[in-house]
Design a protein around this motif. Structure first.
Motif, short mmCIF file in Angstrom:
data_model
loop_
_atom_site.label_atom_id
_atom_site.label_comp_id
_atom_site.label_asym_id
_atom_site.label_seq_id
_atom_site.Cartn_x
_atom_site.Cartn_y
_atom_site.Cartn_z
N LYS B 146 0.83 -1.21 0.00
CA LYS B 146 0.00 0.00 0.00
C LYS B 146 0.87 1.26 0.00
CE LYS B 146 -4.15 -1.82 2.19
NZ LYS B 146 -5.09 -1.68 3.31
N GLN B 151 -1.02 0.35 -5.81
CA GLN B 151 -2.33 0.34 -5.14
C GLN B 151 -3.49 0.85 -6.00
OE1 GLN B 151 -2.42 2.36 -1.36
NE2 GLN B 151 -4.35 1.42 -0.76
N ILE B 155 -6.88 -1.34 -7.39
CA ILE B 155 -8.28 -1.03 -7.05
C ILE B 155 -9.08 -0.83 -8.34
CG2 ILE B 155 -9.81 0.57 -5.84
CD1 ILE B 155 -7.49 1.18 -3.92
N LEU B 158 -9.90 -4.12 -9.85
CA LEU B 158 -11.02 -4.75 -9.15
C LEU B 158 -12.34 -4.17 -9.63
CD1 LEU B 158 -9.81 -4.92 -5.41
CD2 LEU B 158 -10.03 -6.83 -7.01
N THR B 164 -14.98 -4.58 -5.38
CA THR B 164 -14.38 -3.44 -4.69
C THR B 164 -13.31 -4.00 -3.76
OG1 THR B 164 -15.81 -3.49 -2.76
CG2 THR B 164 -16.63 -2.28 -4.68
N GLU B 165 -12.59 -3.06 -3.14
CA GLU B 165 -11.52 -3.50 -2.23
C GLU B 165 -12.07 -4.31 -1.07
OE1 GLU B 165 -9.08 -0.23 -0.94
OE2 GLU B 165 -7.32 -1.51 -0.72
N LYS B 166 -13.34 -4.05 -0.72
CA LYS B 166 -13.94 -4.76 0.40
C LYS B 166 -14.24 -6.22 0.07
CE LYS B 166 -16.00 -0.70 2.51
NZ LYS B 166 -17.19 0.12 2.62
N THR B 170 -7.51 -7.61 1.70
CA THR B 170 -6.24 -7.00 1.32
C THR B 170 -5.25 -7.01 2.48
OG1 THR B 170 -7.52 -5.53 -0.08
CG2 THR B 170 -5.22 -4.96 0.24
N ASN B 172 -1.40 -5.69 3.61
CA ASN B 172 -0.33 -4.77 3.23
C ASN B 172 1.02 -5.47 3.37
OD1 ASN B 172 0.98 -2.40 2.56
ND2 ASN B 172 1.11 -1.73 4.69
N ASN B 309 -11.49 7.10 -2.44
CA ASN B 309 -11.13 5.85 -1.76
C ASN B 309 -10.41 6.09 -0.43
OD1 ASN B 309 -11.75 3.37 -3.59
ND2 ASN B 309 -11.05 4.98 -4.97
#
Lengths: 460, 342
Positions: B146, B151, B155, B158, B164-166, B170, B172, B309
């Motif tokens: 990250k 990064q 995203i 995705l 989404t990132e959720k 993820t 780091n 974001n």
């Protein structure tokens, strides 16, 4: 392969990858002739628009024999590497980092009302440390780690366990945007105050403030117990990978009977600390500002003023400390200030708990340090440059500290104070020269003292 | 005594004149670059390597007696930002995302030249899991460094695949640890740059890359200068930009393709991956340094994207930040006004 794959195995795998990659590269290089225009000619290439790198891959393609030869070379290299690893590199069953810190000191003292001790050289401290991960959790960072360090000081001249603990990250620790929480079990630092436990970024002096040292409350010493340590509401500035939690907390239960010593009574001492940090961006003027508060609540064995324990007095005496501190450490300027008070029960008369007459001694201490630095010693990312080992950013740090300790506030003229003028010179990655000039006024012994310390602290 | 005091203003004026004269050129110009994590002392980016290898800056400023200092940070963009914040660098050529996070965080810089566009981010899935593609990452653990250039493209990748990132877990991890975690089977997939030795080891396979996305959404690099330095030494800034244009001109020439790959191989990256990565775009596109409208839009989008974001806390005015004056002057001086697509 399991989660428990060792670092050594990973290194070998990656080295293997590099060897394979090297093979590819060699093969590729055979395919690619040296360009007729060297990179050195960039300017003329640009100006003349004549960057003609003649490439004729077919005419110099690697033959099967070339590749077989290369494969043999790689095999020989691999065998050589394995032999070197076996014979030259120490092996351990688990990950291990060996380190150490040494303090070589010259001290000169002049005193009034006291025979002057001879000037001389000492190895003030030698610490040998071992640490590593017993279980490395790549997915969440719930690592199980250990630390063992052995210390020998000028006073003892024998190595004895200093840090000896096991630590487990209860919360996942990989995501810098999430809070940390871990537990430490064993002999470790006591979570009280700034001076007793902070690193050299906040404590430039060569000696501890009196309250933290052996002549005070000895809070810088290790103790045996268990401690919870964590933080809440981390604030992250991705531009610098800078992380600062709004709240940091520590809470521990300890023997309170001194380090490397078996417990002497049934009671346990509870020590805690909470710190509020300024939750700001890296570029904020308030970066590095924090305020903290600590407490130590314990019970000790009751003793007479000469130190003789009384019968039945085990764990019957109060030992409390309360402290508050503030720190602002933002290169190039910084200061720390700390205030603490203490309550200690002692026996005025009597030899048993039944006939003992107790009193409570109230003590207090404060210390303040102001420092300035020029250089990059405390810029973590700047220090991490892709350079050879002969490079290190030199850093210079003058400082001044005032230190005060009153062991019994009910008694007049028994306090100690020390004014320290100091200068630190960081000139290699783990090495610094410390020059301290301490002007002490020890009223309890009516001694005035000037002490000069020159100390090299270096680590490996 | 009084006469001495009367003379003070004169002395002050003379001193100011002296310092003004001295300010015409600096004694040293300091550059900060992301560094190779494999070969010590090497920058990681191509244009920076051309400039360092060929000593183009040293040659440009030798006649003025100006020293060139280069620092390569293994901590990549965040390290470069720290050097800029501490006033330890006058110029920096690095990735767009740390450039944006640094500027949003208060760095007083001007963006003066683009140096590389269209770098790809690769998604590597564990071979034994048979991950079919980016869409198949849902619910899986994913390691990425990250705060670096990797990064935002990740995203965006995705999002382009309906996630989404959720939707992913993820983690780091820096690039080295991410690869080690993949080898140890502690993580399902990772995001890295062009060099990907884990694929050679057989533990990972490419399941997606940003080459699927429009060029404007991929990672770029650019040259920034400290505002104070630019105000004080505008001619020096123009000459630095001139050197970068020369390096970009060299990097844009298809005849130099193999030489360029060799330069990058010397930073520790692997030839075959570099070759395939650089085959994706004509060099004249990849190393187009012009501050085009497209470039401005890219940075505006990146600022909006980062704020949306929550990667930065406040936006900044990209139009005010980009300064094309040095580029235009240097292009004219080199006669390269029409070399790259505008």
């Amino acid at each position: 392969m399991t989660n428990r794959i060792s670092k050594a195995k990973l290194t070998l795998l990656l080295l293997g990858g590099l060897l394979i990659s090297n093979a590819d590269l060699q093969a590729a290089r055979k395919q690619i002739p040296e360009p007729s225009v060297k990179p050195e000619k960039t300017e003329s290439v640009v100006q003349e628009n004549a960057g003609t790198a003649e490439v004729d891959e077919d005419s110099q393609a690697a033959t099967k024999r070339d590749l077989q030869g290369l494969t043999s070379d790689v095999a020989v290299l691999r065998d050589q590497l394995t032999r070197q690893l076996d014979s030259n590199i120490a092996n351990t069953a688990r990950s291990l980092t060996i380190g150490g810190t040494l303090q070589n000191r010259y001290t000169a003292v002049t005193s009034t009302n006291q025979p002057t001790s001879p000037n001389g050289f000492t190895v003030n401290a030698a610490i040998l440390s071992f640490s590593g991960a017993l279980k490395k959790d790549y997915e969440e960072g719930r690592n199980l780690t250990y630390a063992l360090s052995l210390i020998s000081t000028a006073a003892t001249n024998t190595f004895q366990p200093y840090d000896a603990y096991l630590q487990y990250a209860i919360f996942p620790s990989l995501d810098i945007e999430k809070p940390n929480f871990n537990i430490t079990f064993g002999q470790q630092a006591i979570p009280f105050g700034l001076e007793p436990q902070v690193g050299e970024d906040k404590k430039p002096a060569a000696v501890y403030a009196i309250f933290a040292g052996a002549n005070g409350w000895n809070l810088a010493q290790r103790d045996l117990g268990v401690q919870l340590k964590g933080d809440l509401f981390p604030f992250v500035d991705l531009a610098y990978t800078y992380r600062v939690p709004l709240i940091q907390y520590q809470l521990g239960i300890f023997n309170g009977s001194n380090w490397n010593t078996a417990e002497t009574n049934k009671s346990k001492d509870v020590v805690g600390r909470i710190v509020l940090n300024a939750p700001v961006d890296y570029n904020s003027d308030f970066r590095g500002l924090s305020i903290g508060s600590s407490f130590y609540s314990g019970e000790k064995d009751l003793a007479q003023s000469n130190g003789t324990l009384i019968t039945g007095g085990s764990g019957k005496g109060t030992r409390n400390r309360y402290g508050a501190d503030i720190a602002y450490v933002a290169s190039p300027f910084g200061f720390t200030a700390e205030y603490a008070v203490g309550d200690d029960d002692r026996v005025i008369s009597g030899t048993t708990i039944a006939n003992a007459v107790k009193s409570t001694i109230k003590s207090k201490a404060y210390t303040a340090t102001l420092f300035y630095e020029w250089g990059e010693q405390f810029l973590n990312q700047v220090r991490n440059q892709s350079r050879l080992d002969d490079w290190w950013p030199k850093t210079y740090q003058p400082f001044i500290r005032y230190d005060y300790f009153d062991p019994d506030t009910s008694v007049a003229n028994n306090e100690s104070s020390v004014l320290t003028y100091g200068f630190n010179f960081f000139f290699a990655q783990t090495t610094k020269l410390q020059l301290n000039y301490n002007v002490s006024n020890l009223k309890n012994t009516n001694v005035k003292q000037s002490q000069f310390i020159a100390q090299f602290q270096f680590g490996f | 005594m009084k006469n001495w005091i009367k003379a003070l203003p004169l002395v002050a004026v003379l001193f100011m004149g002296f310092t003004a004269q001295a300010a015409e050129k600096p004694k040293v110009i300091r550059f900060a670059f992301p560094g190779s994590t494999i070969v010590l002392g090497k920058p990681s980016a191509l244009v920076n390597n051309i400039i360092v290898d060929q000593q183009l800056l040293e040659k440009e400023f030798a006649k003025d007696g100006i020293k060139i200092e280069v620092s390569n940070f293994v901590t990549a963009g965040p390290g470069v930002n720290e050097a800029l914040a501490a006033g330890l660098a006058d110029f920096a050529n690095y990735g767009d995302f740390p450039i944006v996070t640094g500027k949003a965080g208060g760095l007083k810089t001007k963006f003066i030249l683009a140096t590389d566009v269209g770098a790809n981010t690769y998604i590597i899935g564990r071979t034994d899991l048979h991950i079919k593609g980016v869409k198949d990452l849902k619910g899986r653990s994913f390691g990425i460094f990250k705060g670096t250039n990797l990064q935002p493209p990740f995203i965006k990748l995705l999002l382009a695949n309906g996630l989404t990132e959720k939707d992913v877990r993820t983690v780091n991890l820096n690039t080295t640890d991410a690869q080690a975690a993949l080898i140890a089977k502690s993580i399902d997939a990772i995001g890295i740059g062009a060099d990907r030795p884990v694929v050679d080891l057989g533990v990972g396979e490419v399941i997606g890359d940003t080459n699927q996305l429009p060029l404007s959404t991929r990672a770029t690099t650019g040259l920034v200068v400290q505002e104070d330095f630019a105000k004080k030494y505008p001619d020096i800034v123009k000459r630095v930009v001139k050197v970068y244009l020369q390096a970009n001109r060299f990097a844009s020439d298809e005849k130099n393709r193999e030489v360029l790959l060799k330069i990058l191989v010397n930073t520790g990256a692997k030839y075959k991956y570099l070759k395939s990565e650089y085959a994706l775009l004509p060099l004249k596109v990849r190393h187009n340094p012009l501050l085009t409208q497209g470039n401005t839009v890219h940075y505006k989008d990146l600022v909006d994207f980062s704020e949306h974001n929550k990667l930065i806390r406040k936006k900044f005015d990209v139009d005010q930040w980009i300064d094309k004056s040095y580029e235009q002057a240097a292009l004219k001086e080199l006669g390269l006004e029409n070399y790259w697509a505008k």
